[in-house]
Design a protein around this motif. Structure first.
Motif, mmCIF file in Angstrom:
data_model
loop_
_atom_site.group_PDB
_atom_site.id
_atom_site.type_symbol
_atom_site.label_atom_id
_atom_site.label_comp_id
_atom_site.label_asym_id
_atom_site.label_seq_id
_atom_site.Cartn_x
_atom_site.Cartn_y
_atom_site.Cartn_z
ATOM 1 N N LEU A 134 -10.814 21.960 12.432
ATOM 2 C CA LEU A 134 -9.503 22.345 12.963
ATOM 3 C C LEU A 134 -8.426 22.268 11.885
ATOM 4 O O LEU A 134 -7.496 23.078 11.865
ATOM 5 N N ILE A 135 -8.558 21.306 10.982
ATOM 6 C CA ILE A 135 -7.604 21.201 9.872
ATOM 7 C C ILE A 135 -7.693 22.448 9.003
ATOM 8 O O ILE A 135 -6.680 23.000 8.579
ATOM 9 N N LEU A 136 -8.912 22.912 8.741
ATOM 10 C CA LEU A 136 -9.081 24.126 7.944
ATOM 11 C C LEU A 136 -8.487 25.341 8.650
ATOM 12 O O LEU A 136 -7.856 26.185 8.010
ATOM 13 N N VAL A 137 -8.674 25.428 9.953
ATOM 14 C CA VAL A 137 -8.120 26.550 10.713
ATOM 15 C C VAL A 137 -6.595 26.513 10.644
ATOM 16 O O VAL A 137 -5.952 27.552 10.445
ATOM 17 N N LEU A 138 -6.002 25.331 10.782
ATOM 18 C CA LEU A 138 -4.542 25.221 10.697
ATOM 19 C C LEU A 138 -4.037 25.606 9.309
ATOM 20 O O LEU A 138 -2.975 26.243 9.185
ATOM 21 N N CYS A 139 -4.770 25.245 8.273
ATOM 22 C CA CYS A 139 -4.391 25.664 6.917
ATOM 23 C C CYS A 139 -4.423 27.184 6.794
ATOM 24 O O CYS A 139 -3.522 27.786 6.196
ATOM 25 N N ASP A 140 -5.450 27.802 7.371
ATOM 26 C CA ASP A 140 -5.553 29.261 7.312
ATOM 27 C C ASP A 140 -4.449 29.937 8.123
ATOM 28 O O ASP A 140 -3.915 30.970 7.712
ATOM 29 N N ILE A 141 -4.107 29.356 9.260
ATOM 30 C CA ILE A 141 -3.014 29.899 10.068
ATOM 31 C C ILE A 141 -1.703 29.807 9.292
ATOM 32 O O ILE A 141 -0.922 30.765 9.248
ATOM 33 N N PHE A 142 -1.455 28.660 8.663
ATOM 34 C CA PHE A 142 -0.239 28.506 7.857
ATOM 35 C C PHE A 142 -0.217 29.523 6.725
ATOM 36 O O PHE A 142 0.819 30.137 6.455
ATOM 37 N N HIS A 143 -1.350 29.689 6.063
ATOM 38 C CA HIS A 143 -1.444 30.642 4.963
ATOM 39 C C HIS A 143 -1.083 32.056 5.438
ATOM 40 O O HIS A 143 -0.311 32.761 4.778
ATOM 41 N N THR A 144 -1.611 32.444 6.583
ATOM 42 C CA THR A 144 -1.351 33.781 7.118
ATOM 43 C C THR A 144 0.125 33.967 7.455
ATOM 44 O O THR A 144 0.739 34.969 7.055
ATOM 45 N N TYR A 145 0.712 32.990 8.178
ATOM 46 C CA TYR A 145 2.119 33.126 8.549
ATOM 47 C C TYR A 145 3.034 33.031 7.323
ATOM 48 O O TYR A 145 4.059 33.718 7.260
ATOM 49 N N GLY A 146 2.696 32.199 6.353
ATOM 50 C CA GLY A 146 3.499 32.104 5.139
ATOM 51 C C GLY A 146 3.518 33.413 4.371
ATOM 52 O O GLY A 146 4.583 33.880 3.937
ATOM 53 N N ASN A 147 2.351 34.015 4.195
ATOM 54 C CA ASN A 147 2.292 35.301 3.499
ATOM 55 C C ASN A 147 2.966 36.410 4.297
ATOM 56 O O ASN A 147 3.589 37.296 3.719
ATOM 57 N N ASP A 148 2.827 36.359 5.624
ATOM 58 C CA ASP A 148 3.511 37.353 6.459
ATOM 59 C C ASP A 148 5.033 37.214 6.348
ATOM 60 O O ASP A 148 5.758 38.208 6.357
ATOM 61 N N ALA A 149 5.517 35.976 6.244
ATOM 62 C CA ALA A 149 6.963 35.756 6.093
ATOM 63 C C ALA A 149 7.457 36.310 4.759
ATOM 64 O O ALA A 149 8.514 36.954 4.701
#
Length: 159
Positions: free
Chosen positions: A21-36
């Motif tokens: 779950l920690i890895l999934v949250l890191c990937d979610i953050f990565h996606t939203y950060g790049n989208d921003a």
């Protein structure tokens, strides 16, 4: 984040253990950060603020994953709170304040989390969920996922 990415993250969350779950949250953050960052470069203020807000929520969930009693956990929390502060600053100023650096920091932390995940042999956090098998069949231009082995009598609320 596209609808397809949301479905993929949802599927991963249902199948992962705590370290996964920690890895999934890191990937979610990565996606939203790049989208921003992409929204800021496209001069889309609304999408920028939405993506920063979602990145903040992902970071808050990531912070909650670590124990405040453990010295190593406190160190990781300090790094994640620094990143969270940069996200708040980026949201208030309406411009990415070292946002690419924050995404890179989470990516660097993720490398260590991957190693921990390899050592973790716990079962999935969520129980009574569908087991998903990908790649068993292919459709025209798409990958079909098959769901098998579900006992529907044990799903949902039991009284």
């Amino acid at each position: 984040m596209t609808q397809e990415q949301k479905q993929e993250f949802t599927r991963r969350i249902s199948q992962e253990n705590h370290s996964g779950l920690i890895l999934v949250l890191c990937d979610i953050f990565h996606t939203y950060g790049n989208d921003a960052i992409a929204a800021y470069e496209a001069d889309d203020a609304t999408a920028y603020l939405q993506n920063i807000g979602q990145a903040r929520r992902a970071m808050q969930e990531l912070i909650e994953c670590f124990s405040k009693e453990d010295p190593l956990g406190r160190n990781v929390i300090a790094i994640l709170r620094f990143i969270y502060g940069k996200l708040v600053r980026s949201e208030v100023r309406r411009q990415p304040d070292e946002l690419d650096r924050c995404v890179q920091m989470v990516d660097d932390l993720r490398v260590g989390f991957v190693h921990l995940h390899e050592l973790d042999n716990e079962g999935a956090v969520m129980q009574n969920v569908h087991q998903v098998y990908a790649g068993l069949t292919y459709g025209k231009g798409t990958l079909n996922e098959s769901i098998q082995g579900v006992n529907y009598e044990k799903r949902g609320y039991q009284v």
